[in-house]
Design an enzyme around this catalytic site. Sequence first.
Site, mmCIF file in Angstrom:
data_model
loop_
_atom_site.group_PDB
_atom_site.id
_atom_site.type_symbol
_atom_site.label_atom_id
_atom_site.label_comp_id
_atom_site.label_asym_id
_atom_site.label_seq_id
_atom_site.Cartn_x
_atom_site.Cartn_y
_atom_site.Cartn_z
ATOM 1 N N HIS A 1 0.814 -1.224 0.000
ATOM 2 C CA HIS A 1 0.000 0.000 0.000
ATOM 3 C C HIS A 1 0.844 1.268 0.000
ATOM 4 O O HIS A 1 0.333 2.352 -0.273
ATOM 5 C CB HIS A 1 -0.922 0.010 1.225
ATOM 6 C CG HIS A 1 -2.023 -0.999 1.115
ATOM 7 N ND1 HIS A 1 -3.289 -0.684 0.719
ATOM 8 C CD2 HIS A 1 -2.024 -2.347 1.310
ATOM 9 C CE1 HIS A 1 -4.035 -1.778 0.677
ATOM 10 N NE2 HIS A 1 -3.287 -2.800 1.045
ATOM 11 N N ASP B 1 3.557 9.484 -0.849
ATOM 12 C CA ASP B 1 2.387 8.742 -0.382
ATOM 13 C C ASP B 1 2.091 7.629 -1.373
ATOM 14 O O ASP B 1 2.203 7.839 -2.581
ATOM 15 C CB ASP B 1 1.167 9.683 -0.297
ATOM 16 C CG ASP B 1 0.255 9.361 0.882
ATOM 17 O OD1 ASP B 1 0.165 8.186 1.255
ATOM 18 O OD2 ASP B 1 -0.367 10.305 1.420
HETATM 19 C C1 GDG Z 1 -2.052 3.937 3.510
HETATM 20 C C2 GDG Z 1 -1.051 4.603 2.541
HETATM 21 C C3 GDG Z 1 -2.815 4.532 0.768
HETATM 22 C C4 GDG Z 1 -8.211 10.370 8.289
HETATM 23 N N1 GDG Z 1 -8.548 11.168 9.309
HETATM 24 C C5 GDG Z 1 -9.768 10.780 9.700
HETATM 25 C C6 GDG Z 1 -10.195 9.720 8.899
HETATM 26 N N2 GDG Z 1 -9.208 9.475 8.033
HETATM 27 C C7 GDG Z 1 -9.284 8.460 6.962
HETATM 28 C C8 GDG Z 1 -9.297 9.123 5.614
HETATM 29 C C9 GDG Z 1 -8.837 7.995 4.691
HETATM 30 C C10 GDG Z 1 -7.888 7.225 5.595
HETATM 31 O O1 GDG Z 1 -8.150 7.628 6.942
HETATM 32 C C11 GDG Z 1 -6.425 7.579 5.297
HETATM 33 O O2 GDG Z 1 -6.061 7.002 4.070
HETATM 34 P P1 GDG Z 1 -4.841 7.558 3.212
HETATM 35 O O3 GDG Z 1 -4.824 6.822 1.942
HETATM 36 O O4 GDG Z 1 -5.012 9.028 3.012
HETATM 37 O O5 GDG Z 1 -3.513 7.372 4.078
HETATM 38 P P2 GDG Z 1 -2.825 6.197 5.006
HETATM 39 O O6 GDG Z 1 -3.541 6.025 6.271
HETATM 40 O O7 GDG Z 1 -1.410 6.610 5.137
HETATM 41 O O8 GDG Z 1 -2.961 4.836 4.147
HETATM 42 C C12 GDG Z 1 -1.805 5.418 1.509
HETATM 43 C C13 GDG Z 1 -3.671 3.746 1.743
HETATM 44 O O9 GDG Z 1 -2.881 3.039 2.700
HETATM 45 C C14 GDG Z 1 -4.566 2.721 1.020
HETATM 46 O O10 GDG Z 1 -3.826 1.888 0.185
HETATM 47 O O11 GDG Z 1 -3.645 5.357 -0.022
HETATM 48 O O12 GDG Z 1 -0.907 5.995 0.589
HETATM 49 O O13 GDG Z 1 -0.122 5.408 3.263
HETATM 50 O O14 GDG Z 1 -9.887 7.169 4.307
HETATM 51 O O15 GDG Z 1 -10.589 9.615 5.332
HETATM 52 N N3 GDG Z 1 -11.390 9.093 9.030
HETATM 53 C C15 GDG Z 1 -12.218 9.564 10.016
HETATM 54 N N4 GDG Z 1 -11.871 10.594 10.836
HETATM 55 C C16 GDG Z 1 -10.681 11.235 10.728
HETATM 56 O O16 GDG Z 1 -10.406 12.192 11.455
HETATM 57 N N5 GDG Z 1 -13.417 8.976 10.179
#
Ligand code: GDG
Length: 460
Positions: free
Chosen positions: A168, A362
Amino acid sequence: MGSRSMGSRGMARLVVVSNRVPSPREVSQAAGGLTVGLADAIKGQPSLWFGWSGSSTAREGDEPVPTAIEQNGVTYATIDLTARQHKGFYQGFSNGILWPVCHYRLGLMQYSREELDTYLEVNARYARALKALLEPDDTIWVQDYQLFPLGAALRRDGVTSRIGFFLHIPFPPEQLFRALPGADLLLADLDGYDVVGVQTEQDAANMNGALQAVGVAVRAQAYPIGIDPKSFARQAARGETSKEMGRLTQALNNRALILGVDRLDYSKGIPERFRGFERLLQRFPAHRGKVSFMQIAPVSRGEVAEYKALRRQLDELAGRINGDWAEIDWIPLRYITRGLPRKVLAGVHRRAAVGLVTPLRDGMNLVAKEYVAAQDPADPGVLVLSRFAGAAPELGDAVLVNPYDPDEIAEALDRALTMALPERLRRWEAMNAAVTRVTAASWARGFLDVLNNVQVRQAA
Ligand code: GDG
């Protein structure tokens, strides 16, 4: 699903392995991309989800016995780790070593041979515990950087099933990755998988360069992950009328909202983003008093030293920026280190005139896709996006920036805040088409279609 092989239970069982196993409730209310995609994949077919229980109270020397619960045709099986294993495997090698290296930050890696050994030991422990639960026709799908060596460990235990791996997070260029002691070992272990997936073409090229350099045959392919755009858009529209949104409207007092949402992680470029916002106030005085930047940054991995240091840095920076720029009736920066409920978050996305997503590196970044999905199609906001997010190739109609340059962030913010409706519409429509084309469900389906069609290995 093509030529999927049929086992004694009818359809081949899907076995998902991830470091953390969601609860049945989390799966049924799946919010995050990974869980949505996998929840969709396991729906309607017999499945097993295997991983760590979240408990590190196992005793040294004990063989792990999985605890299993079954709900809606899915078995959730977990094992405990010892406190030493959790520290070395999870905090140490996974988050203190592999995470920075994969995010191109060799300087932040705190290498220790002992932690590498614990990482391999825990992967072997997972393999032994999982093997006892396997059936002959299972298709196994291993998730993420905590489990690079799991496929090879299963092969060493005699497992011949189809095994796939999806990373990921980014995969850095060969020279960078191979500076990590133990890198060649991890690369060699990837040969245990039949299909290796990464997020972008760039990651695939980097990983294939490294595999080739060490003479490993398997090759990586890009399978970019997505979200469930329909459900997020629905939540965002519904969120508009919530109590919290009323409070936000009042607090904003007609000011334009700039929004950042990230786990509190150094890969996300949050200090650089704060500085970019400050440059906006310095260089473009027309926005003073007229904008409000809200950064939601739920604390993550708070026990790892680098994350503690980042939090201190952000506390200080936010305090200083507000101290320097606030007026008696205006606070420029709202900084929240707790998570918001998903439906509130979706509503806030929709309200924001600018989504500011500036990771230094990312894998994908689902927040960027969620911002797009949440917009009002008649009056969409503008996404300002780092060129170094895995989402950038798909979301080329965002205002793209180099996140290391606060001036470039400031210029992009000014452009976004002053962009006329026709240009906003044109950019958003192109981005929304991309977010709708590749979803969490199509991502999982795409990977599994390939995996289910590879030739099963012969027993050694
Ligand atoms: C890894 C990889 C890749 C965030 N703050 C809150 C909240 N979130 C949710 C977001 C989003 C998720 O968490 C974060 O996903 P990301 O993709 O932005 O980042 P990582 O956690 O680093 O994920 C990344 C991912 O895996 C999938 O393959 O895209 O590159 O690093 O859904 O909305 N959700 C809630 N409250 C918050 O305050 N409910």
